[in-house]
Design a protein around this motif. Structure first.
Motif, PDB file in Angstrom:
ATOM      1  N   THR A  56      13.727 -31.923   2.631  1.00  0.00           N
ATOM      2  CA  THR A  56      13.077 -31.007   3.569  1.00  0.00           C
ATOM      3  C   THR A  56      12.631 -31.767   4.814  1.00  0.00           C
ATOM      4  O   THR A  56      12.713 -31.261   5.933  1.00  0.00           O
ATOM      5  CB  THR A  56      11.868 -30.324   2.899  1.00  0.00           C
ATOM      6  OG1 THR A  56      12.319 -29.687   1.710  1.00  0.00           O
ATOM      7  CG2 THR A  56      11.252 -29.278   3.788  1.00  0.00           C
ATOM      8  N   ALA A  57      12.182 -32.985   4.600  1.00  0.00           N
ATOM      9  CA  ALA A  57      11.690 -33.793   5.724  1.00  0.00           C
ATOM     10  C   ALA A  57      12.822 -34.227   6.651  1.00  0.00           C
ATOM     11  O   ALA A  57      12.578 -34.623   7.792  1.00  0.00           O
ATOM     12  CB  ALA A  57      10.947 -35.011   5.197  1.00  0.00           C
ATOM     13  N   LEU A  59      15.103 -32.125   7.655  1.00  0.00           N
ATOM     14  CA  LEU A  59      15.488 -30.946   8.427  1.00  0.00           C
ATOM     15  C   LEU A  59      14.796 -30.950   9.789  1.00  0.00           C
ATOM     16  O   LEU A  59      13.651 -31.321   9.913  1.00  0.00           O
ATOM     17  CB  LEU A  59      15.112 -29.662   7.683  1.00  0.00           C
ATOM     18  CG  LEU A  59      15.716 -29.486   6.294  1.00  0.00           C
ATOM     19  CD1 LEU A  59      15.223 -28.197   5.670  1.00  0.00           C
ATOM     20  CD2 LEU A  59      17.236 -29.497   6.364  1.00  0.00           C
ATOM     21  N   LYS A  60      15.516 -30.490  10.781  1.00  0.00           N
ATOM     22  CA  LYS A  60      14.961 -30.509  12.141  1.00  0.00           C
ATOM     23  C   LYS A  60      14.623 -29.092  12.612  1.00  0.00           C
ATOM     24  O   LYS A  60      14.712 -28.780  13.773  1.00  0.00           O
ATOM     25  CB  LYS A  60      15.963 -31.147  13.108  1.00  0.00           C
ATOM     26  CG  LYS A  60      16.353 -32.567  12.746  1.00  0.00           C
ATOM     27  CD  LYS A  60      15.180 -33.535  12.915  1.00  0.00           C
ATOM     28  CE  LYS A  60      15.598 -34.962  12.680  1.00  0.00           C
ATOM     29  NZ  LYS A  60      15.857 -35.289  11.284  1.00  0.00           N
ATOM     30  N   ASP A  62      12.503 -25.032  11.480  1.00  0.00           N
ATOM     31  CA  ASP A  62      11.623 -24.290  10.580  1.00  0.00           C
ATOM     32  C   ASP A  62      12.489 -23.479   9.632  1.00  0.00           C
ATOM     33  O   ASP A  62      13.412 -22.782  10.066  1.00  0.00           O
ATOM     34  CB  ASP A  62      10.720 -23.336  11.380  1.00  0.00           C
ATOM     35  CG  ASP A  62       9.740 -24.102  12.253  1.00  0.00           C
ATOM     36  OD1 ASP A  62       9.631 -25.338  12.060  1.00  0.00           O
ATOM     37  OD2 ASP A  62       9.106 -23.493  13.118  1.00  0.00           O
ATOM     38  N   ASN A  83       9.795 -25.676   2.000  1.00  0.00           N
ATOM     39  CA  ASN A  83       9.976 -25.349   3.418  1.00  0.00           C
ATOM     40  C   ASN A  83       9.536 -26.524   4.287  1.00  0.00           C
ATOM     41  O   ASN A  83       9.092 -27.562   3.774  1.00  0.00           O
ATOM     42  CB  ASN A  83       9.223 -24.057   3.786  1.00  0.00           C
ATOM     43  CG  ASN A  83       7.716 -24.165   3.562  1.00  0.00           C
ATOM     44  OD1 ASN A  83       7.136 -25.260   3.594  1.00  0.00           O
ATOM     45  ND2 ASN A  83       7.069 -23.041   3.328  1.00  0.00           N
ATOM     46  N   ASN A  84       9.666 -26.355   5.597  1.00  0.00           N
ATOM     47  CA  ASN A  84       9.359 -27.457   6.522  1.00  0.00           C
ATOM     48  C   ASN A  84       7.868 -27.806   6.546  1.00  0.00           C
ATOM     49  O   ASN A  84       7.481 -28.848   7.045  1.00  0.00           O
ATOM     50  CB  ASN A  84       9.841 -27.123   7.939  1.00  0.00           C
ATOM     51  CG  ASN A  84       9.231 -25.829   8.458  1.00  0.00           C
ATOM     52  OD1 ASN A  84       9.553 -24.745   7.960  1.00  0.00           O
ATOM     53  ND2 ASN A  84       8.354 -25.933   9.438  1.00  0.00           N
ATOM     54  N   ARG A  85       7.042 -26.936   5.967  1.00  0.00           N
ATOM     55  CA  ARG A  85       5.604 -27.247   5.873  1.00  0.00           C
ATOM     56  C   ARG A  85       5.297 -27.999   4.575  1.00  0.00           C
ATOM     57  O   ARG A  85       4.136 -28.201   4.238  1.00  0.00           O
ATOM     58  CB  ARG A  85       4.781 -25.955   5.958  1.00  0.00           C
ATOM     59  CG  ARG A  85       4.893 -25.274   7.309  1.00  0.00           C
ATOM     60  CD  ARG A  85       4.005 -24.044   7.430  1.00  0.00           C
ATOM     61  NE  ARG A  85       4.355 -22.994   6.485  1.00  0.00           N
ATOM     62  CZ  ARG A  85       5.407 -22.189   6.613  1.00  0.00           C
ATOM     63  NH1 ARG A  85       6.227 -22.326   7.635  1.00  0.00           N
ATOM     64  NH2 ARG A  85       5.643 -21.246   5.712  1.00  0.00           N
ATOM     65  N   GLN A  86       6.343 -28.392   3.859  1.00  0.00           N
ATOM     66  CA  GLN A  86       6.187 -29.138   2.604  1.00  0.00           C
ATOM     67  C   GLN A  86       5.401 -28.325   1.561  1.00  0.00           C
ATOM     68  O   GLN A  86       4.578 -28.851   0.827  1.00  0.00           O
ATOM     69  CB  GLN A  86       5.524 -30.508   2.850  1.00  0.00           C
ATOM     70  CG  GLN A  86       6.425 -31.509   3.544  1.00  0.00           C
ATOM     71  CD  GLN A  86       7.598 -31.967   2.691  1.00  0.00           C
ATOM     72  OE1 GLN A  86       7.516 -32.057   1.477  1.00  0.00           O
ATOM     73  NE2 GLN A  86       8.726 -32.248   3.318  1.00  0.00           N
TER      74      GLN A  86
END
Length: 292
Positions: A56-57, A59-60, A62, A83-86
Motif C-alpha cells: 500500500t505504501a 502506491l502513489k 488514494d 488503503n492509502n491511509r494504512q
C-alpha cells in the motif's frame, strides 16, 4: 516494549534505493480477536498483513488494495484489504483440516495470489501471480519483477511480543527510472536480511536502521500510523439487502423474525426486523442501529 503500529519510509543517500519498514502487531491482534484460527493460518494472515501494508505504501494514489491467497487447499482464502491511509482488515476461510506445521503451499493447495488495486479515481487493476515461490515474500518479489520491472525484496517477520501475536517487515526497492548497480542493491538486501523479529517488533525505527545500515547514509521520513479498521456499516448492509429478492427476505423474516448480518472481518452483527426491511424497500433509512 512493543511499538505502536507504524510505517516508516526511508531512502539511501548514495544509492537509488528506497526502503519501508512496518510494524502491524496491534492491527494483527485486532484481526485475530474475533476468530479462533489454527497457528499456520494466523501466521499466513500476519504475513499478508505486513505485505499489504508495505505494498500500500508503494502506491502513489488514494485508493484501496486487496491482497488475497486463494486455492483448493484446507485454507481456501486468506485476504487483507487496505488503503492509502494504512487502514487494514482481513479474514481467512477454512474448509478442511489444517496440519500443525502447514506452510503456505500446504494451506492453499493449487492456487494463486491476487492483487487488486482500486484507485478512488481511475482504472481498477488486478494482477494474478502463480505460487511459484515457497513463501509469500518470494511470490510478491516475482509480482514486482513482472508487473513493475522493479527489483524488490521483502523481509517479513512474525512471532510474538509481550506474549501476543506480532508481525513486521521491511521492503527494499530500486527507484524507477534510475540506474542502480544490482550488486549495490544485493548488498543492501543482504544487510536487511539480518533483521531479527524482536528488533523489528520492539526497537524504534532509528535504532533498527542504525543496526542494519550504520555504514550507510539513510534518510528516515515521518512515520504513518497503521491501524485495523473495518468498513462495514449498517448502511452498507441495508444497501446489500436492497439488492435481494423480496421473497428471499420475507422467507428469512418468516423463519427467524429478523435478519442478522454478520461481518466476517470484525465480528459486528447488524440486525434488521420486518419494520426495518419495509423502510429499506421504501428508501427510508432503516431504524436505529442495532449493532452487537
Amino acid at each position: 516494549m512493543t511499538q505502536h503500529d507504524q510505517l516508516h519510509r526511508y531512502l539511501f543517500e548514495n544509492y537509488a534505493v528506497r526502503g519501508e519498514m512496518v510494524t502491524v502487531s496491534e492491527s494483527l491482534q485486532a484481526i485475530l480477536a474475533n476468530h479462533s484460527y489454527p497457528l499456520p493460518v494466523k501466521t499466513i494472515l500476519a504475513e499478508l498483513l505486513v505485505a499489504t501494508s508495505l505494498l500500500t505504501a508503494t502506491l502513489k494514489f488514494d485508493g484501496d488494495i486487496t491482497v488475497q491467497l486463494q486455492g483448493d487447499g484446507p485454507m481456501n482464502l486468506a485476504v487483507i484489504n487496505g488503503n492509502n491511509r494504512q487502514q487494514l482488515r482481513g479474514v481467512a476461510r477454512i474448509q478442511g483440516e489444517i496440519p500443525e506445521n502447514a506452510d503456505m503451499k500446504t494451506l492453499i493447495g493449487n492456487g494463486y495470489l491476487v492483487i487488486t488495486i482500486t484507485p478512488d479515481e481511475g482504472e481498477r487493476y488486478q494482477g494474478v501471480v502463480g505460487l511459484e515461490g515457497d513463501t509469500l515474500a518470494a511470490c510478491l518479489e516475482d509480482y514486482f519483477m513482472r508487473s513493475e520491472q522493479l527489483p524488490t525484496r521483502l523481509f517479513i517477520r512474525t512471532g510474538e511480543a509481550d506474549g501476543k501475536p506480532a508481525a513486521g517487515g521491511m521492503l527494499l526497492q530500486v527507484l524507477p527510472a534510475q540506474e542502480t548497480q544490482m550488486n549495490d542493491f544485493e548488498h543492501l538486501a543482504t544487510l536487511t536480511e539480518t533483521i531479527k523479529a524482536d528488533e523489528l517488533f520492539t526497537l524504534p525505527a532509528n535504532d533498527v536502521l542504525w543496526r542494519l545500515y550504520h555504514e550507510e547514509e539513510v534518510t528516515l521520513y515521518e512515520p504513518q500510523k497503521v491501524e485495523f479498521k473495518c468498513t462495514c456499516s449498517r448502511e452498507r448492509c441495508a444497501a446489500a439487502l436492497k439488492t435481494l429478492p423480496d421473497e428471499e427476505l420475507d422467507s428469512i423474516l418468516a423463519e427467524d423474525g429478523e435478519i442478522d448480518m454478520n461481518c466476517d472481518y470484525c465480528g459486528s452483527h447488524y440486525v434488521f426486523d420486518a419494520m426495518d426491511i419495509t423502510a429499506i424497500r421504501n428508501n427510508a433509512s432503516p431504524g436505529d442501529p442495532q449493532v452487537h
